[in-house]
Every structure is written in structure tokens, then in C-alpha cells.
Design an enzyme around this catalytic site. Sequence first.
Site, mmCIF file in Angstrom:
data_model
loop_
_atom_site.group_PDB
_atom_site.id
_atom_site.type_symbol
_atom_site.label_atom_id
_atom_site.label_comp_id
_atom_site.label_asym_id
_atom_site.label_seq_id
_atom_site.Cartn_x
_atom_site.Cartn_y
_atom_site.Cartn_z
ATOM 1 N N ASP A 92 -11.754 4.735 -3.045
ATOM 2 C CA ASP A 92 -12.976 5.412 -2.181
ATOM 3 C C ASP A 92 -12.732 7.326 -2.093
ATOM 4 O O ASP A 92 -11.655 7.977 -2.260
ATOM 5 C CB ASP A 92 -12.886 5.397 -0.420
ATOM 6 C CG ASP A 92 -13.251 3.666 -0.671
ATOM 7 O OD1 ASP A 92 -13.542 3.395 -1.507
ATOM 8 O OD2 ASP A 92 -12.934 3.335 0.638
ATOM 9 N N HIS A 239 -7.833 4.800 -3.492
ATOM 10 C CA HIS A 239 -8.380 6.225 -2.723
ATOM 11 C C HIS A 239 -7.613 7.049 -3.729
ATOM 12 O O HIS A 239 -6.874 7.352 -5.265
ATOM 13 C CB HIS A 239 -7.819 6.926 -1.571
ATOM 14 C CG HIS A 239 -8.377 5.654 -0.675
ATOM 15 N ND1 HIS A 239 -7.241 4.401 -0.232
ATOM 16 C CD2 HIS A 239 -9.156 5.877 -0.091
ATOM 17 C CE1 HIS A 239 -7.813 4.116 0.489
ATOM 18 N NE2 HIS A 239 -8.992 4.677 0.985
#
Length: 288
Positions: A92, A239
Site C-alpha cells: 500500500d 507497505h
Amino acid sequence: MKKRFFILLICLVLCCQSVASSVTPLAREARADASAIAGPTAAPTDTPAPAPSYTPAPEPTDTPEATDAPEPTATPEPTPDPARPMVALTFDDGPHPLKTAPLLDLLEQYHIKATFYVLGTSLTEETSPLLQRMVDQGCEIGIHGLTHGKIDHLIPTSLTKKLLDMSAMISERVEGGYTPRTMRPPGGHLSQTVKKVTRELGISIVLWSVDTKDWKNNLDTVLKILRSKTRDGSIILCHDKGSGTQQALEIFIPELLAQGYDFVTVSELLSRHGTPAEPGAVYLCMDP
């Protein structure tokens, strides 16, 4: 004396006439026999010269136009084996100008795929080319949002515009265009409006089943979470800019590969049993 001479001369003349008259019929008879044998003599005629014989030259044939060589058939992407255990790595908040490229290097090293949920605020002149590289490596790109703000409070028209704008931002940075088929709402916040709008746009909602919390955890903690919670069908949340993400995955990926796992995109994981992801549906993980 003279009288004898004249008598003798007359006798000689008569003799000659007698001989001549006897020879002439024989000669005529001989000529008639010769004519009968030879047959009638045809009047000579001009015989035309025979026409010259020749073999006609073959008609020229048209030289076939050169045709372009057929395009080589592209080698299809290998299809994941549904009998093998598989997981989907997801990242993400990217792309990150410093940390996304090393992650792609790692995926390329092991010939595996992942899914990147990108933010509009992260797409800069420096990071935009990374989207093309993701596609070139067979990875999937999904929508995270124009920003990292919550979307569960938005009205349908506003949410629709934001999702379409984000989809266009992704598409224009990929050669030939690109249509995202999955999205992950920031923070995982959902509403009935989010489900309704994504269903209308043909987009599936993907959350996660393993949260590494790599945005705050160190290498040891991230690695512990990965080892203890990952199973067949897991959707792993990471991430791009996580502090321990790169180092943990450098250890974890070869470990899981040694156990026979495949690393696939979210869409490949969700359709492993032959049923594509349903638009508007929310996915956490797949059962083994």
C-alpha cells in the site's frame, strides 16, 4: 541406162516409204504403252512451304507479392497451479521513490508477482514510470485512493468520480492503458455506498488476512508475523515504505518458496478455483 537409173530410184523411194509407214505405227504404239504405264502427267503446281513449327512461350506468371512474416506468438504467462499453496503479497501507499524499485528487484529475482495499491499523491514524475515496470513484471496495480483519506462517508457521485479519476491516473502511466480491477479503501473503512459504487464500476474490494504492520514494526517483528500467520490463501498487507519490509521479505520469500508456495497477484489468488472476483464483494482471504 538412164531409164534403169530412174526405175531403180523409184523402187528405192517406194521401199523407203514402205519402211517409214511400217515404223511409225510401232513407235506410236510404244509411246502409247509408255503413257499407260506412267499414267497421266499432272500439271505442276506451286507447293506452299510448310509453316514453321514452334513451341509457344509460356505466359508470364505474376510474381506473388511478398507477405509479411507472421508475428511471433507471445508466450503466455504461466498459470498458477491451483493445487499448490499460494499467497498474495500486497503493498500500500506507493509507489515510493526509493523503496519501490528494490521491492520490484526482489520480486524479479525470484520470478514472483505481487499487487500494488497505489495513491494518487504518490504518483510523481519520478515514481510514475514504476507503474510500467510493475505491469512489465506481471504484477497487478489496484486503487488505494487519490489520497489516504477515508472514503466511507462519501456520497455515490463523489466516490464514483474519485475512483474513476484514480483509475485514469493509473491507466495513462501504463503503455496501452490499464484498468484496475481491485481496490483497497484506505484504513479498510467500508460502507454500503463503497460496495454499491465498486459493484457498478466492476471493481472488487480487497482487504487482508495478514497485517505485518511494517509501517511501525522492525525487521524481527515483521518476520515473526509473516512466519506465524501466513497460510495457503493469505493476503499479506505490507507497505512500500515499511521500515522492515524489504529485509523481512528477503528472508521470508525464499523460505516460503522452499515450502512449495507460489506468490501470485490478488486477482490470480481470488480466481484460483476458476471463479473471478465479484465486483463490489469484499475479500479477506481465500480458503485453502
